[in-house]
Write a protein that holds these residues in place. Structure first.
Motif, PDB file in Angstrom:
ATOM      1  N   ARG A 199       0.834  -1.213   0.000  1.00 53.60           N
ATOM      2  CA  ARG A 199       0.000   0.000   0.000  1.00 53.60           C
ATOM      3  C   ARG A 199       0.859   1.249   0.000  1.00 53.60           C
ATOM      4  O   ARG A 199       0.571   2.230  -0.686  1.00 53.60           O
ATOM      5  N   ASP A 202       2.679   1.542  -3.397  1.00 50.22           N
ATOM      6  CA  ASP A 202       1.732   1.901  -4.438  1.00 50.22           C
ATOM      7  C   ASP A 202       1.401   3.400  -4.353  1.00 50.22           C
ATOM      8  O   ASP A 202       1.341   4.092  -5.360  1.00 50.22           O
ATOM      9  N   TRP A 228      -4.195  -5.636  -0.301  1.00 50.02           N
ATOM     10  CA  TRP A 228      -5.229  -4.660   0.031  1.00 50.02           C
ATOM     11  C   TRP A 228      -6.276  -5.289   0.937  1.00 50.02           C
ATOM     12  O   TRP A 228      -6.969  -4.603   1.668  1.00 50.02           O
ATOM     13  N   ASP A 288      -7.039  -9.121  -5.893  1.00 54.19           N
ATOM     14  CA  ASP A 288      -6.270  -8.310  -4.953  1.00 54.19           C
ATOM     15  C   ASP A 288      -4.849  -8.232  -5.508  1.00 54.19           C
ATOM     16  O   ASP A 288      -4.014  -9.084  -5.224  1.00 54.19           O
ATOM     17  N   ARG A 290      -1.228  -7.515  -5.781  1.00 54.64           N
ATOM     18  CA  ARG A 290      -0.194  -7.244  -4.777  1.00 54.64           C
ATOM     19  C   ARG A 290       1.173  -7.031  -5.417  1.00 54.64           C
ATOM     20  O   ARG A 290       2.185  -7.102  -4.724  1.00 54.64           O
ATOM     21  N   SER A 310      -0.381 -12.035  -6.092  1.00 54.98           N
ATOM     22  CA  SER A 310      -1.760 -11.545  -6.138  1.00 54.98           C
ATOM     23  C   SER A 310      -2.744 -12.672  -5.850  1.00 54.98           C
ATOM     24  O   SER A 310      -2.476 -13.836  -6.138  1.00 54.98           O
TER      25      SER A 310
END
Ligand code: FES
Length: 333
Positions: A199, A202, A228, A288, A290, A310
């Motif tokens: 997070r 990103d 997430w 999701d 990742r 992910s």
């Protein structure tokens, strides 16, 4: 199959194993073949998960001058796939298998200014960089962010070491990191090196683009294990092969497919290289993402995913009727 052929395996003896923050253990190893590790290097370690040999990558926090001792710091995640549980059980005198230091996150010397950014356990990957820049007398800021003080490894020692060059942000103390303020304060001659949760990285990546900064000046190392949404069990299918398998909470989709006998391509296993990419044919649930390989637009389209990190989740959409789980059908190259 792994694309990295540069790894040299050896044995190493544990000479120190102790807790340095909540859920973080410092593990010092005396390797058979001493090599001084440069900032940004990591080792692969053979771990035993569910009775089987597996491999995990850990950043090297520091070595002594001769490389006779190298220190790792391992965070035991609540959603551990088994690697950190194995590492946390190590004690002085144990012998493990590990590679020599490998580099895929080099520090470029010579930039006008640097920002070194660490989120949580990510400090282990960049601590050596900040130290090297201090030694060189470089112009740098060391930004360290975490949820609470007791969960931040080496914090006191870093504050003492870096003085007014270090900036500490702690959520529980009401001083969280504001990513846009940080990135907005960076100029075109500054290189930023970061490691932390997906997070955070990103958010930095997006802000970096919004502020029009040069992408080559943004360098990062990922862990590829924080997403997430909370990981949940889901089903993956490869219709062409007539293959269907369950991906448990504690295993990656890549691992589950390997377990099921699929011949998979991969390299980094951290969501960076894109080699493990699979095409999404059908989806009951949401992806999701990742990884840090795809652009925001590509992630939004969800036509492909990096199966090493992910996952598929029901969080943003209803589970598949009858199964209660998300289901993804894919094609592998
Ligand atoms: S193996 Fe590199 S992104 Fe998955």
């Amino acid at each position: 199959m792994a694309a990295d052929s540069s790894e040299v395996w050896q044995k190493g003896r544990i000479v120190e194993a102790r807790e340095v923050a909540r859920d973080i253990r410092r593990i010092v190893i005396e390797p058979d073949i001493p090599v001084r590790a440069a900032p940004g290097t990591h080792v692969d370690v053979a771990v035993v998960v569910n009775g089987e040999r597996d491999v995990r990558s850990y950043s090297i926090v520091e070595t002594d001058d001769g490389g006779t001792r190298l220190a790792l710091s391992v965070f035991r995640t609540p959603t551990s796939r088994g690697g950190s549980v194995f590492m946390h059980a190590l004690a002085e005198g144990d012998v493990i298998e590990l590679t020599q230091p490998m580099q895929n996150f080099p520090l470029r010397i010579g930039a006008a200014r640097y920002v070194i950014l660490a989120g949580g356990i990510g400090v282990t990957a960049v601590l050596g960089m900040a130290r090297a820049l201090a030694r060189l007398g470089a112009d740098y800021r060391f930004v360290v962010a975490g949820r609470s003080r007791d969960a931040m490894a080496y914090l006191d020692e870093l504050v003492a070491e870096h003085g007014d060059r270090i900036e500490v942000h702690i959520d529980a103390e009401g001083t969280p990191l504001d990513v846009r303020t940080l990135v907005g304060s960076i100029d075109h001659d500054t290189e930023l090196y970061m490691c932390g949760p997906i997070r955070l990285m990103d958010a930095v990546r997006r802000a970096w683009q919004d502020f029009g900064l040069d992408l080559p000046n943004l360098r990062y190392e990922t862990f590829g294990n924080s997403g997430w949404f909370e990981p949940e069990e889901f089903i993956v299918r490869i219709p062409r092969l007539g293959l269907e398998t369950v991906v448990p909470e504690g295993r990656s989709m890549l691992e589950a497919l390997e377990d099921a006998g699929a011949d998979m391509m991969f390299d980094c296993r951290k969501g960076e290289c894109g080699l493990c990419e699979v095409e999404v044919l059908d989806l009951s649930g949401a992806i999701d993402h990742r990884d840090v390989f795809y652009s925001e637009r590509q992630q939004h389209e969800s036509a492909k995913m990096c199966c090493c990190v992910s996952r598929v989740t029901t969080t943003k959409s209803a589970p598949h009727p009858g199964s209660g789980r998300a289901i993804v059908s894919i094609e592998v190259s």
